[in-house]
Design a protein around this motif. Structure first.
Motif, PDB file in Angstrom:
ATOM      1  N   LYS A   1       0.861  -1.177   0.000  1.00 14.38           N
ATOM      2  CA  LYS A   1       0.000   0.000   0.000  1.00 14.38           C
ATOM      3  C   LYS A   1       0.898   1.228   0.000  1.00 14.38           C
ATOM      4  CE  LYS A   1      -3.434   1.919   3.228  1.00 14.38           C
ATOM      5  NZ  LYS A   1      -4.168   1.596   4.481  1.00 14.38           N
TER       6      LYS A   1
ATOM      7  N   ILE B   1     -10.832  -5.905   0.533  1.00 15.00           N
ATOM      8  CA  ILE B   1     -10.823  -5.072   1.731  1.00 15.00           C
ATOM      9  C   ILE B   1     -12.274  -4.904   2.168  1.00 15.00           C
ATOM     10  CG2 ILE B   1     -10.102  -2.892   2.763  1.00 15.00           C
ATOM     11  CD1 ILE B   1      -8.206  -2.514   0.371  1.00 15.00           C
TER      12      ILE B   1
ATOM     13  N   SER C   1     -14.431  -1.320   3.538  1.00 11.72           N
ATOM     14  CA  SER C   1     -13.502  -0.277   3.095  1.00 11.72           C
ATOM     15  C   SER C   1     -13.670   0.977   3.945  1.00 11.72           C
ATOM     16  CB  SER C   1     -13.761   0.064   1.627  1.00 11.72           C
ATOM     17  OG  SER C   1     -13.616  -1.078   0.822  1.00 11.72           O
TER      18      SER C   1
ATOM     19  N   ASP D   1      -8.208   3.828   3.701  1.00 13.07           N
ATOM     20  CA  ASP D   1      -7.661   2.827   2.782  1.00 13.07           C
ATOM     21  C   ASP D   1      -7.324   3.454   1.432  1.00 13.07           C
ATOM     22  OD1 ASP D   1     -10.075   0.394   3.982  1.00 13.07           O
ATOM     23  OD2 ASP D   1      -8.032   0.809   4.692  1.00 13.07           O
TER      24      ASP D   1
END
Lengths: 117, 113
Positions: A37, A77, A80, A84
């Motif tokens: 990420k 995910i 969410s 994020d």
């Protein structure tokens, strides 16, 4: 020659819903897969990984699924959250650590996820 | 405290110049890396040092030379800069040479004019 492909450059999702980020690879030697990420102006951060002996790995809200026959993996995910929102990189290697040319870490181009409140 | 730091954050220079990017980690890790993210957004590993020994040296022009004065530092020297060297360069570190244990720095954006 892209060995790791993330065909969606961007994805927009509503807060609380599921985000699904996809990744395809071409090299059948790849045995270990990672998701990173990245926030703007920061370096990538390791998120979750999966080895080819598994088809699923879960860590809190993050789950990675691996379909070896299709050479496809996805990151889910759920739920969410606005935090994020970032660029997610898929990466693959023939080994969990460096093992010469076969063990190099190959990255996709990333998918920018936007989670709207 | 920043775990992996890079200086400078931005670097703008002319073609043909020689420049350096510095990286320092305060995590006590034995392994450090340099990555390049090109204009197409691909991240590619360039070098890795483990205990000051070069262990990864991918297909990178000889104009790029890593230098590790100690385990906490891995600097990147680039000679005779070219337009194609424009990219974001990331430093990273890990204890062992493991992809899932890397901590990345914030990146250095190099622009060659």
């Amino acid at each position: 020659d892209q060995q790791v492909k993330q065909n969606s450059p961007s994805l927009s999702v509503q807060e609380g819903r599921i985000s699904i980020l996809n990744c395809d690879y071409t090299n059948s030697m790849f045995d270990y897969f990672l998701w990173y990420k990245k926030y703007p102006a920061e370096g990538p951060t390791f998120l979750i990984s999966i080895s080819s002996i598994k088809d699923k790995n879960e860590d809190g809200r993050f789950t990675v699924f691996l379909n070896k026959s299709a050479k496809h993996l996805s990151l889910h995910i759920v739920p969410s959250q606005p935090g994020d929102s970032a660029v997610y990189f898929c990466a693959a290697s023939a080994i969990v650590n460096y093992g010469g040319s076969q063990g190099n870490l190959i990255f996709g181009k990333g998918t920018k996820l936007s989670v709207k409140p | 405290d920043t775990a992996v730091s890079q200086t400078p954050k931005y670097l703008v220079t002319q073609m043909g110049n020689d420049k350096s990017i510095k990286c320092e980690q305060n995590l006590g890790h034995d392994t450090m890396y340099w990555y390049k993210q090109d204009s197409k957004k691909f991240l590619k590993i360039m070098f890795s040092y483990n205990n000051k020994e070069l262990i990864i040296n991918e297909t990178v022009p000889n104009r790029f030379s890593p230098k590790s004065p100690d385990k906490a530092h891995l600097n990147l020297h680039i000679n005779s800069l070219e337009l194609g060297d424009s990219a974001v360069y990331f430093c990273a570190s890990s204890q062992e040479v493991r992809w899932d244990e890397q901590f990345f720095g914030p990146g250095t954006r190099l622009t060659v004019l």
